[in-house]
Design a protein around this motif. Structure first.
Motif, short mmCIF file in Angstrom:
data_model
loop_
_atom_site.label_atom_id
_atom_site.label_comp_id
_atom_site.label_asym_id
_atom_site.label_seq_id
_atom_site.Cartn_x
_atom_site.Cartn_y
_atom_site.Cartn_z
N ILE A 1 0.98 -1.10 -0.08
CA ILE A 1 -0.13 -0.04 0.10
C ILE A 1 0.87 1.16 0.07
CG2 ILE A 1 -1.83 1.21 1.27
CD1 ILE A 1 -1.27 -2.08 2.28
N LEU A 2 0.33 2.38 -0.96
CA LEU A 2 1.02 3.56 -0.72
C LEU A 2 0.05 4.46 -0.22
CD1 LEU A 2 2.82 3.93 -4.35
CD2 LEU A 2 3.73 3.61 -2.11
N TYR A 3 0.33 5.37 0.72
CA TYR A 3 -0.58 6.22 1.11
C TYR A 3 -0.23 7.65 0.80
CZ TYR A 3 -1.96 2.59 4.58
OH TYR A 3 -2.38 1.30 5.23
N LEU A 4 -1.23 8.47 0.02
CA LEU A 4 -0.84 9.80 -0.65
C LEU A 4 -1.51 10.83 -0.04
CD1 LEU A 4 -1.27 8.32 -4.32
CD2 LEU A 4 0.76 8.11 -2.78
N ASP A 5 -0.64 11.83 0.21
CA ASP A 5 -1.57 13.39 0.45
C ASP A 5 -2.32 13.66 -0.64
OD1 ASP A 5 0.49 14.72 -0.91
OD2 ASP A 5 1.69 15.48 0.66
N LYS A 6 -2.57 15.01 -0.46
CA LYS A 6 -3.56 15.57 -1.57
C LYS A 6 -2.93 16.08 -2.86
CE LYS A 6 -3.28 20.08 0.29
NZ LYS A 6 -3.98 21.32 1.10
N LYS B 1 1.88 12.94 -2.78
CA LYS B 1 3.06 12.60 -2.16
C LYS B 1 3.12 11.38 -1.40
CE LYS B 1 6.49 14.84 0.84
NZ LYS B 1 6.80 15.96 1.47
N ILE B 2 4.04 10.51 -1.44
CA ILE B 2 4.01 9.55 -0.53
C ILE B 2 4.29 9.63 0.91
CG2 ILE B 2 4.83 7.06 -0.26
CD1 ILE B 2 5.55 7.19 -3.10
N VAL C 1 10.13 5.30 -2.69
CA VAL C 1 10.30 5.52 -1.27
C VAL C 1 9.33 6.57 -0.77
CG1 VAL C 1 12.76 4.69 -1.31
CG2 VAL C 1 12.16 7.20 -1.80
N MET C 2 9.13 6.82 0.70
CA MET C 2 8.38 7.98 1.04
C MET C 2 9.08 9.31 0.75
SD MET C 2 7.11 6.52 4.88
CE MET C 2 6.75 7.89 5.34
N GLY C 3 7.99 10.15 0.59
CA GLY C 3 8.58 11.54 0.21
C GLY C 3 8.47 11.74 -1.25
N GLN C 4 8.49 10.69 -2.25
CA GLN C 4 8.48 10.93 -3.72
C GLN C 4 7.01 11.05 -4.05
OE1 GLN C 4 10.23 7.16 -4.80
NE2 GLN C 4 12.22 8.15 -4.92
#
Length: 114
Positions: free
Chosen positions: A60-65, A68-69, A105-108
């Motif tokens: 699972i990838l959790y994304l902001d609006k 962004k991961i 990775v996170m932040g991308q």
């Protein structure tokens, strides 16, 4: 739709299905037998997931609006509840092992491309 990592230009999934209505978000991947390699499900809006009534593990990838991961979970087994990630607005569910095959990775940031 394709899921593409903006930072690396890597295609994470070739065939992304959207779950944007109440019922499609509610059903998600429940009661499905498997998830094809190179497939994904984008659920929006969505801040957390579960794998109840599923028969296989998922990444699972959790994304902001801004897509962004903000969180990544690998190999979440059936019958489990995913983590709650701050600022998550949508999720991408992928076949288990997808994250280990990519440089994501996170932040991308990711984009969905027609």
């Amino acid at each position: 739709m394709k899921l593409v990592n903006v930072e690396t230009n890597e295609v994470i999934a070739e065939h992304v299905k959207g779950a944007y209505t109440f019922w499609s978000r509610f059903k998600g991947l429940m009661l499905t037998e498997s998830m094809p390699e190179n497939a994904a499900l984008h659920i929006s809006p969505c801040t957390a997931i579960h794998t109840f009534f599923m028969k296989y593990s998922i990444d699972i990838l959790y994304l902001d609006k801004e897509k962004k991961i903000v969180g990544i979970e690998k190999d979440l087994e059936p019958g489990k509840v995913g983590k709650k990630w701050m600022n998550a607005k949508s999720v991408i569910e992928l076949p288990a092992g997808t994250m280990d095959k990519t440089s994501t990775v996170m932040g991308q940031r990711v984009v969905l491309v027609d």
